[in-house]
Design an enzyme around this catalytic site. Sequence first.
Site, PDB file in Angstrom:
ATOM      1  CB  CYS A  83      50.244  51.224  41.235  1.00 11.07           C
ATOM      2  SG  CYS A  83      49.057  50.382  40.182  1.00 11.07           S
ATOM      3  CB  CYS A 207      42.413  41.231  44.407  1.00  6.13           C
ATOM      4  SG  CYS A 207      42.557  39.737  43.433  1.00  6.13           S
ATOM      5  CB  ILE A 210      38.271  49.058  41.625  1.00  2.20           C
ATOM      6  CG1 ILE A 210      39.101  48.131  40.724  1.00  2.20           C
ATOM      7  CG2 ILE A 210      37.848  50.324  40.899  1.00  2.20           C
ATOM      8  CD1 ILE A 210      38.343  47.459  39.631  1.00  2.20           C
ATOM      9  CG  HIS A 332      45.889  50.167  44.814  1.00  2.00           C
ATOM     10  ND1 HIS A 332      46.763  51.239  44.911  1.00  2.00           N
ATOM     11  CD2 HIS A 332      46.418  49.346  43.860  1.00  2.00           C
ATOM     12  CE1 HIS A 332      47.742  51.070  44.054  1.00  2.00           C
ATOM     13  NE2 HIS A 332      47.569  49.940  43.396  1.00  2.00           N
TER      14      HIS A 332
HETATM   15  N1  COA Z   1      38.476  42.503  48.257  1.00  2.00           N
HETATM   16  C1  COA Z   1      37.343  42.236  48.953  1.00  2.00           C
HETATM   17  N2  COA Z   1      36.107  42.478  48.506  1.00  2.00           N
HETATM   18  C2  COA Z   1      36.011  43.043  47.274  1.00  2.00           C
HETATM   19  C3  COA Z   1      37.146  43.350  46.497  1.00  2.00           C
HETATM   20  C4  COA Z   1      38.406  43.049  47.030  1.00  2.00           C
HETATM   21  N3  COA Z   1      39.523  43.297  46.336  1.00  2.00           N
HETATM   22  N4  COA Z   1      36.727  43.890  45.324  1.00  2.00           N
HETATM   23  C5  COA Z   1      35.382  43.935  45.371  1.00  2.00           C
HETATM   24  N5  COA Z   1      34.959  43.415  46.548  1.00  2.00           N
HETATM   25  C6  COA Z   1      33.589  43.223  46.975  1.00  2.00           C
HETATM   26  C7  COA Z   1      32.701  44.406  46.730  1.00  2.00           C
HETATM   27  O1  COA Z   1      32.672  45.257  47.850  1.00  2.00           O
HETATM   28  C8  COA Z   1      31.364  43.743  46.493  1.00  2.00           C
HETATM   29  O2  COA Z   1      30.828  43.371  47.740  1.00  2.00           O
HETATM   30  P1  COA Z   1      29.242  43.430  48.009  1.00  2.00           P
HETATM   31  O3  COA Z   1      28.640  42.467  47.014  1.00  2.00           O
HETATM   32  O4  COA Z   1      29.127  43.008  49.435  1.00  2.00           O
HETATM   33  O5  COA Z   1      28.846  44.840  47.743  1.00  2.00           O
HETATM   34  C9  COA Z   1      31.724  42.452  45.769  1.00  2.00           C
HETATM   35  O6  COA Z   1      33.074  42.165  46.166  1.00  2.00           O
HETATM   36  C10 COA Z   1      31.653  42.547  44.260  1.00  2.00           C
HETATM   37  O7  COA Z   1      32.279  43.766  43.867  1.00  2.00           O
HETATM   38  P2  COA Z   1      32.631  44.079  42.369  1.00  2.00           P
HETATM   39  O8  COA Z   1      33.070  45.510  42.293  1.00  2.00           O
HETATM   40  O9  COA Z   1      31.522  43.605  41.474  1.00  2.00           O
HETATM   41  O10 COA Z   1      33.911  43.151  42.166  1.00  2.00           O
HETATM   42  P3  COA Z   1      34.549  42.748  40.799  1.00  2.00           P
HETATM   43  O11 COA Z   1      34.440  41.289  40.645  1.00  2.00           O
HETATM   44  O12 COA Z   1      34.045  43.614  39.701  1.00  2.00           O
HETATM   45  O13 COA Z   1      36.091  43.158  41.042  1.00  2.00           O
HETATM   46  C11 COA Z   1      38.339  42.471  41.381  1.00  2.00           C
HETATM   47  C12 COA Z   1      36.897  42.394  41.902  1.00  2.00           C
HETATM   48  C13 COA Z   1      39.222  41.681  42.324  1.00  2.00           C
HETATM   49  C14 COA Z   1      38.441  41.865  39.981  1.00  2.00           C
HETATM   50  C15 COA Z   1      38.767  43.962  41.348  1.00  2.00           C
HETATM   51  O14 COA Z   1      38.664  44.505  42.633  1.00  2.00           O
HETATM   52  C16 COA Z   1      40.179  44.130  40.843  1.00  2.00           C
HETATM   53  O15 COA Z   1      40.414  44.106  39.634  1.00  2.00           O
HETATM   54  N6  COA Z   1      41.174  44.307  41.731  1.00  2.00           N
HETATM   55  C17 COA Z   1      42.542  44.481  41.335  1.00  2.00           C
HETATM   56  C18 COA Z   1      42.833  45.939  41.058  1.00  2.00           C
HETATM   57  C19 COA Z   1      44.207  46.106  40.480  1.00  2.00           C
HETATM   58  O16 COA Z   1      44.650  45.343  39.652  1.00  2.00           O
HETATM   59  N7  COA Z   1      44.911  47.153  40.900  1.00  2.00           N
HETATM   60  C20 COA Z   1      46.237  47.437  40.449  1.00  2.00           C
HETATM   61  C21 COA Z   1      47.182  46.557  41.135  1.00  2.00           C
HETATM   62  S1  COA Z   1      48.838  46.734  40.588  1.00  2.00           S
END
Ligand code: COA
Length: 385
Positions: A83, A207, A210, A332
């Site tokens: 990252c 969090c 993606i 991110h």
């Molecule tokens: N914050 C707020 N809303 C979020 C979000 C976040 N981080 N991630 C997704 N959403 C929202 C989407 O917009 C979607 O909204 P909608 O239903 O109104 O359209 C809903 O949540 C579901 O989205 P989805 O893509 O199915 O979420 P998910 O459950 O598959 O993924 C996480 C959510 C948190 C698991 C994923 O964003 C993630 O893994 N984040 C961490 C990324 C990471 O590790 N990066 C490196 C860091 S070092």
Amino acid sequence: MNVGVLGVGITKFGERWDQGLRELLLDAQIKSLKDANIEAKDIDSLYNGNMGAGPLSGQLHIGAMATENLNIDKPSVRVEGACASGSLALRAGIEAIESGVAEIVQVNGVEKMTDVDTGQATTMLMGAGDEELEGFNGLTFPGLYALLANAYMHKYPKLTRDLLAEVSVKNHFHGARNDYCQFKKEITIDTVKNSTMVADPLTLFDCSPITDGAASIILTSESKAKELGAKVSIIGSGLATDTLSLARRNTLTAIPAGKKAAESAYAQAKIKSTDINLAEVHDCFTIAEIMAVEALGLAKEGEGYKLYQNKDTYFDGRIPINTSGGLKACGHPVGATGVKQAIEITMQLQGRAKGRQVENAKIGVTHNVGGSGATACVHVFKKVK
Ligand code: COA
């Protein structure tokens, strides 16, 4: 050290199903050239931050993609450090200029993460950790940072659940004022606390998401910057590394590489932490921002919570943090994040951050982390008088 920033370009961050990896990169590249008022043939070399295009898009060789995009045949490489890839590309560009190898460089960052499902993106991201000790045993990045959050909040209970949530609330407040941000909406502490649990104690709104996106910046030598009237200089660059795995780390309540990188960048820039007017920090999870402000020396270890009690970190507060919306709200796209941070600080120092402008800022800092703290890169930016 003194390297001028000639121009910046950024795409909208988010689920960009309208553009592929190549188009996102091209869009940012064209925008930075236009902003710098130069032509592609003026670029001496290119450095391109990217982490996941191999597993996510089946596309490696991003260096050549960047030059093909501009129809030039200059030296161009992909730079990878999880990252922190964008900041490492920035540092590589700075080194090329400082060594005299190049006079004008284009530094790009690009990531296309939403063409695959969350599981595939999570597996790719886990490549930033230790595969044998962590990934193989089922750990994910939310899981790793949840371990850090639990260790930190056990040692420093004054960081309450509400203050941790306030990191996200503030970043969404800023993001709502930034046009290239993924989530342009304000939220409350209850939004964070009541959202789906991802890895206890971190919920969805703790969090970063993606994201697809690209960012580009044009750098030049001190003399050329003077000639062309650049308004912002980079005056310090620090890079440090640590263990890949948390199991081998000396502490779970701080990110030591961030502190080392900051100390090295500040020494080069000849500044103290008290000289800093604003910072873009690596808030991949809310706990990471608390550890980041401590690593930068903006708060003592264990006292980062204090900055979140009184809106000190808002754009009109004492020490604005993540005026872009941070990784949390702005998004991110991992390889692009470090370059985006540099763009936000540049725009702030140039007075171009409409709606979230920090007044009278002279020194800004970027802090970008790879993995759970295995790589950290800090840059110091200065407004040119
Ligand atoms: N914050 C707020 N809303 C979020 C979000 C976040 N981080 N991630 C997704 N959403 C929202 C989407 O917009 C979607 O909204 P909608 O239903 O109104 O359209 C809903 O949540 C579901 O989205 P989805 O893509 O199915 O979420 P998910 O459950 O598959 O993924 C996480 C959510 C948190 C698991 C994923 O964003 C993630 O893994 N984040 C961490 C990324 C990471 O590790 N990066 C490196 C860091 S070092």
